[in-house]
Motif scaffolding. Structure first.
Motif, short mmCIF file in Angstrom:
data_model
loop_
_atom_site.label_atom_id
_atom_site.label_comp_id
_atom_site.label_asym_id
_atom_site.label_seq_id
_atom_site.Cartn_x
_atom_site.Cartn_y
_atom_site.Cartn_z
N GLN A 21 58.66 92.58 27.78
CA GLN A 21 57.17 92.45 28.24
C GLN A 21 56.93 93.82 29.23
OE1 GLN A 21 59.71 89.95 28.75
NE2 GLN A 21 59.39 89.41 31.06
N HIS A 22 58.19 94.64 29.23
CA HIS A 22 58.00 95.80 29.93
C HIS A 22 58.04 96.99 29.06
CE1 HIS A 22 58.19 93.50 33.71
NE2 HIS A 22 59.29 92.97 33.51
N GLN A 23 57.95 96.78 27.98
CA GLN A 23 58.04 98.01 26.84
C GLN A 23 57.04 98.02 25.92
OE1 GLN A 23 61.01 99.56 26.70
NE2 GLN A 23 61.69 98.63 28.44
N VAL A 24 55.63 97.82 26.77
CA VAL A 24 54.65 97.90 25.66
C VAL A 24 54.20 99.49 25.74
CG1 VAL A 24 51.94 97.35 26.18
CG2 VAL A 24 53.86 95.64 27.16
N GLU A 25 53.58 99.69 24.61
CA GLU A 25 53.20 101.15 24.11
C GLU A 25 51.85 101.01 24.61
OE1 GLU A 25 54.75 103.54 22.48
OE2 GLU A 25 56.51 102.70 22.50
N ARG A 26 51.56 102.20 25.49
CA ARG A 26 50.29 102.53 26.06
C ARG A 26 49.76 103.64 25.35
NH1 ARG A 26 49.71 100.89 31.86
NH2 ARG A 26 51.56 99.75 32.02
N LYS A 27 48.21 103.66 25.18
CA LYS A 27 47.67 104.62 24.56
C LYS A 27 47.55 105.91 25.44
CE LYS A 27 44.67 101.89 21.85
NZ LYS A 27 43.07 101.29 21.72
N PRO A 28 47.32 107.27 25.07
CA PRO A 28 47.40 108.10 25.75
C PRO A 28 45.98 108.08 26.67
CG PRO A 28 46.94 108.95 23.52
CD PRO A 28 47.47 107.29 23.61
N PHE A 29 46.35 108.64 28.15
CA PHE A 29 45.26 108.67 28.85
C PHE A 29 44.41 109.77 28.42
CE2 PHE A 29 43.39 110.59 32.81
CZ PHE A 29 42.58 109.77 33.16
N ARG A 30 42.95 109.39 28.30
CA ARG A 30 41.95 110.39 27.97
C ARG A 30 40.91 110.83 28.94
NH1 ARG A 30 40.92 109.49 21.60
NH2 ARG A 30 43.01 108.88 21.19
N PRO A 31 41.23 111.75 29.72
CA PRO A 31 40.26 112.02 30.85
C PRO A 31 38.91 112.13 30.59
CG PRO A 31 41.69 113.79 30.64
CD PRO A 31 42.25 112.70 29.84
N TRP A 32 38.60 112.96 29.42
CA TRP A 32 37.17 113.37 29.13
C TRP A 32 36.39 112.07 28.74
CZ3 TRP A 32 35.32 117.54 30.38
CH2 TRP A 32 36.12 118.73 30.43
N ARG A 33 37.02 111.12 28.19
CA ARG A 33 36.48 109.72 27.60
C ARG A 33 36.02 109.14 29.17
NH1 ARG A 33 39.14 104.96 24.10
NH2 ARG A 33 37.26 103.75 23.95
N LEU A 34 37.06 109.09 29.98
CA LEU A 34 36.82 108.33 31.53
C LEU A 34 35.45 109.20 32.01
CD1 LEU A 34 37.56 106.47 33.95
CD2 LEU A 34 39.18 108.29 34.52
N LEU A 35 35.60 110.50 32.17
CA LEU A 35 34.24 111.35 32.61
C LEU A 35 32.96 111.10 31.91
CD1 LEU A 35 33.53 113.64 34.59
CD2 LEU A 35 33.86 115.10 32.59
N TRP A 36 32.85 110.82 30.79
CA TRP A 36 31.72 110.52 29.82
C TRP A 36 31.38 108.99 30.18
CZ3 TRP A 36 28.99 114.22 28.95
CH2 TRP A 36 29.52 115.55 28.22
N MET A 37 32.30 108.31 30.27
CA MET A 37 31.83 106.78 30.75
C MET A 37 31.40 106.65 32.07
SD MET A 37 35.08 104.79 28.98
CE MET A 37 34.59 103.28 29.32
N THR A 38 31.84 107.43 32.94
CA THR A 38 31.57 107.37 34.42
C THR A 38 30.16 108.01 34.22
OG1 THR A 38 33.86 107.54 34.98
CG2 THR A 38 32.14 107.99 36.72
N LEU A 39 29.95 109.05 33.77
CA LEU A 39 28.49 109.73 33.75
C LEU A 39 27.52 108.65 33.00
CD1 LEU A 39 27.17 112.55 34.48
CD2 LEU A 39 27.70 113.03 32.14
N ALA A 40 27.84 108.29 32.10
CA ALA A 40 27.03 107.20 31.41
C ALA A 40 26.70 106.11 32.36
CB ALA A 40 27.46 106.81 30.10
N VAL A 41 27.63 105.46 33.04
CA VAL A 41 27.06 104.53 33.90
C VAL A 41 26.28 105.07 35.11
CG1 VAL A 41 28.39 103.01 35.76
CG2 VAL A 41 29.43 103.06 33.39
N VAL A 42 26.67 106.23 35.74
CA VAL A 42 25.75 106.78 36.81
C VAL A 42 24.51 107.08 36.30
CG1 VAL A 42 25.39 108.55 38.16
CG2 VAL A 42 27.63 107.62 38.16
#
Length: 57
Positions: A21-42
Motif C-alpha cells: 500500500q506504500h508502493q503506489v505509482e504517482r503521476k508526474p506533477f504538472r504545475p502548468w495544469r494546476l496553474l490553468w485550473m486555478t486560473l479557470a476557477v478564479v
C-alpha cells in the motif's frame, strides 16, 4: 546524515515502507495544469460574483 533510530526501529520503518500500500505509482506533477485550473476557477468565481452583484443591485 546518520539515522537517529536504533537498528531495530530502522528495520521496522523499512519493512513498513516496503508494504504494497506504500508502493503506489504517482503521476508526474504538472504545475502548468494546476496553474490553468486555478486560473479557470478564479475566472468562473469572478463571473459568478459579477452576475450575483447585478441581481442584488
Amino acid at each position: 546524515m546518520p539515522s537517529r533510530l536504533t537498528p531495530e526501529d530502522q528495520q521496522k520503518v523499512d519493512q513498513y515502507l516496503k508494504l504494497p500500500q506504500h508502493q503506489v505509482e504517482r503521476k508526474p506533477f504538472r504545475p502548468w495544469r494546476l496553474l490553468w485550473m486555478t486560473l479557470a476557477v478564479v475566472i468562473v468565481l469572478g463571473i459568478l460574483s459579477r452576475l450575483l452583484s447585478r441581481l442584488v443591485l
